[in-house]
Design an enzyme around this catalytic site. Sequence first.
Site, PDB file in Angstrom:
ATOM      1  N   CYS A 153       4.210   4.897  29.556  1.00  0.00           N
ATOM      2  CA  CYS A 153       4.507   6.113  28.763  1.00  0.00           C
ATOM      3  C   CYS A 153       3.351   7.105  28.837  1.00  0.00           C
ATOM      4  O   CYS A 153       3.575   8.321  28.881  1.00  0.00           O
ATOM      5  CB  CYS A 153       4.726   5.761  27.294  1.00  0.00           C
ATOM      6  SG  CYS A 153       6.133   4.709  27.000  1.00  0.00           S
TER       7      CYS A 153
HETATM    8  C1  BEZ Z   1       4.769   1.128  28.943  1.00  0.00           C
HETATM    9  O1  BEZ Z   1       5.009   2.295  28.639  1.00  0.00           O
HETATM   10  O2  BEZ Z   1       3.849   0.827  29.683  1.00  0.00           O
HETATM   11  C2  BEZ Z   1       5.635   0.030  28.425  1.00  0.00           C
HETATM   12  C3  BEZ Z   1       6.263   0.167  27.197  1.00  0.00           C
HETATM   13  C4  BEZ Z   1       7.024  -0.873  26.718  1.00  0.00           C
HETATM   14  C5  BEZ Z   1       7.187  -2.019  27.468  1.00  0.00           C
HETATM   15  C6  BEZ Z   1       6.602  -2.126  28.713  1.00  0.00           C
HETATM   16  C7  BEZ Z   1       5.797  -1.100  29.194  1.00  0.00           C
END
Ligand code: BEZ
Length: 211
Positions: free
Chosen positions: A45
């Site tokens: 994200c």
């Molecule tokens: C991420 O944004 O890296 C992420 C968020 C939730 C689960 C896995 C990865």
Amino acid sequence: MAIRLGDEAPNFTAETTEGTVDLYDYLGDGWGMLFSHPKDFTPVCTTELGAFARRKGEFDERNVKLIGVSVDPLDSHEGWAKDIAETQGAELNFPLIADPDRKVADLYDMIHPNANDTMTVRSVFIIGPDKKVKLIITYPASTGRNVDELLRVIDSLQLTAGYQVATPVNWNDGDDVIITAAVSDEDAKEKFPKGWTAVKPYLRVTPQPNK
Ligand code: BEZ
């Protein structure tokens, strides 16, 4: 209930990193891209928000307003925004909704319990000037979105909103397009003065009409 293509995009008022936002007021007469993030302070994200911020100008050029949502509270978003600025080469330059009570996530069905009970999937909703949902894409949390692809589908949506054409596989802005079946050959002469190639009677290829 799940939102489908062509449905009216539900309006809402929410707290964001840029103050209280009413979705419809924020979008005005333009296009919008509402997208969800599973959680704050997560690596994928962080890269997505950085990339959307760096390339916001390309969304502006297309009259598309960006608005993100994550089910964490505002103080968490504010801390995360500092990390994004520090690590991604751009400051957040669009509102990120704080949705701790999952009002927006539930309204847009962004939590998929079979994937995860508490986090939103990576939903993307493109909303047209008529406030109808034009495109929905859903990615799992483990797969980051692709800005080029989002801009590409926006180009297709905006082109096909104005002309009776469809865009073929792997189309990019400037490539040839397909005349839709609703247009007779007779009408096509007027609507597509650059002409077309009939590969088959149902597959008529013409230069992009607005180029
Ligand atoms: C991420 O944004 O890296 C992420 C968020 C939730 C689960 C896995 C990865």
